[in-house]
Design an enzyme around this catalytic site. Sequence first.
Site, PDB file in Angstrom:
ATOM      1  N   HIS A   1      34.239  34.580  48.251  1.00  0.00           N
ATOM      2  CA  HIS A   1      34.255  36.191  48.860  1.00  0.00           C
ATOM      3  C   HIS A   1      34.097  36.125  50.378  1.00  0.00           C
ATOM      4  O   HIS A   1      33.246  35.332  50.868  1.00  0.00           O
ATOM      5  CB  HIS A   1      32.672  36.648  48.436  1.00  0.00           C
ATOM      6  CG  HIS A   1      32.609  36.924  46.963  1.00  0.00           C
ATOM      7  ND1 HIS A   1      32.420  35.487  46.184  1.00  0.00           N
ATOM      8  CD2 HIS A   1      32.629  37.635  45.995  1.00  0.00           C
ATOM      9  CE1 HIS A   1      32.153  35.908  44.987  1.00  0.00           C
ATOM     10  NE2 HIS A   1      32.636  37.108  44.684  1.00  0.00           N
TER      11      HIS A   1
ATOM     12  N   LYS B   1      38.127  33.263  41.230  1.00  0.00           N
ATOM     13  CA  LYS B   1      37.823  34.774  41.470  1.00  0.00           C
ATOM     14  C   LYS B   1      38.061  34.663  43.203  1.00  0.00           C
ATOM     15  O   LYS B   1      37.245  33.861  44.047  1.00  0.00           O
ATOM     16  CB  LYS B   1      36.452  35.208  41.188  1.00  0.00           C
ATOM     17  CG  LYS B   1      36.022  36.612  41.845  1.00  0.00           C
ATOM     18  CD  LYS B   1      34.698  37.032  41.504  1.00  0.00           C
ATOM     19  CE  LYS B   1      34.281  38.322  42.352  1.00  0.00           C
ATOM     20  NZ  LYS B   1      32.750  38.695  41.933  1.00  0.00           N
TER      21      LYS B   1
END
EC number: 4.2.1.10
Length: 240
Positions: A132, A160
């Site tokens: 992230h 992700k």
Amino acid sequence: MHLEFTTGQTQTAVSLMPRHLDDCLRELILINQKKDAIDILEWRLDYWQAPAQLLTAAEKIAALDLPLILTVRTTNDGGLASAQDYLTYYAPLIKAHIGQAIDLEWSLAAEQRHQLAELAHQQHYQVLLSHHDTVQTPDNDTLRTQLLAMQADPDADLLKLATTAQSPADTTRLLAATQSFTHQFDKPLTTMAMSEFGVASRIFGGQFGSAISFGYLETPSAPGQLPIEQLKGLLTTNQA
């Protein structure tokens, strides 16, 4: 039960963020009310503040019979936990066979990440390797380098990548990187551009290969998230 994906069909997910059992029970009522809009649950364990109630809450969540990702989000990636918290939460939950996958941050030390992945794989859990960027969407070369490095990790079953969009162009670049990656590799990838500039990535990401889109029950867990029922409706329309 493993997380399974179909190309071009984005699944919806919501994040549970309870601090204690009462919080958990209240959120579960909301989930039951909106269950038709939810494909996957994520349990954000970095919010949890009641160690003695952990397994009781886990049994309640597991009873929903929805695929569950266990997540400890550290301060490095915008969460509340430290790297030392991973084993504290994951070990008892894996032992109790709660959930189907664990989230491991790419920023973790490689040795710790491997040890946690090994613990998960021994009990037939999938490992979601995540990163992230809470500041920006890197340039195109950096995006590709990050994705290739994550893809090359032998412990990762799912990937992700979340970035922060500072303009609509950032979202366009992330979607292009997603499409390029998913045309080349089979490992399921979820991407999203956080912020209001990135909302399109949550709605149209599946058309570029993104596997999961996160909505919210009450409060967004990341900038740019949509209410889960609205998100499910938009995805259903776009993927019809």
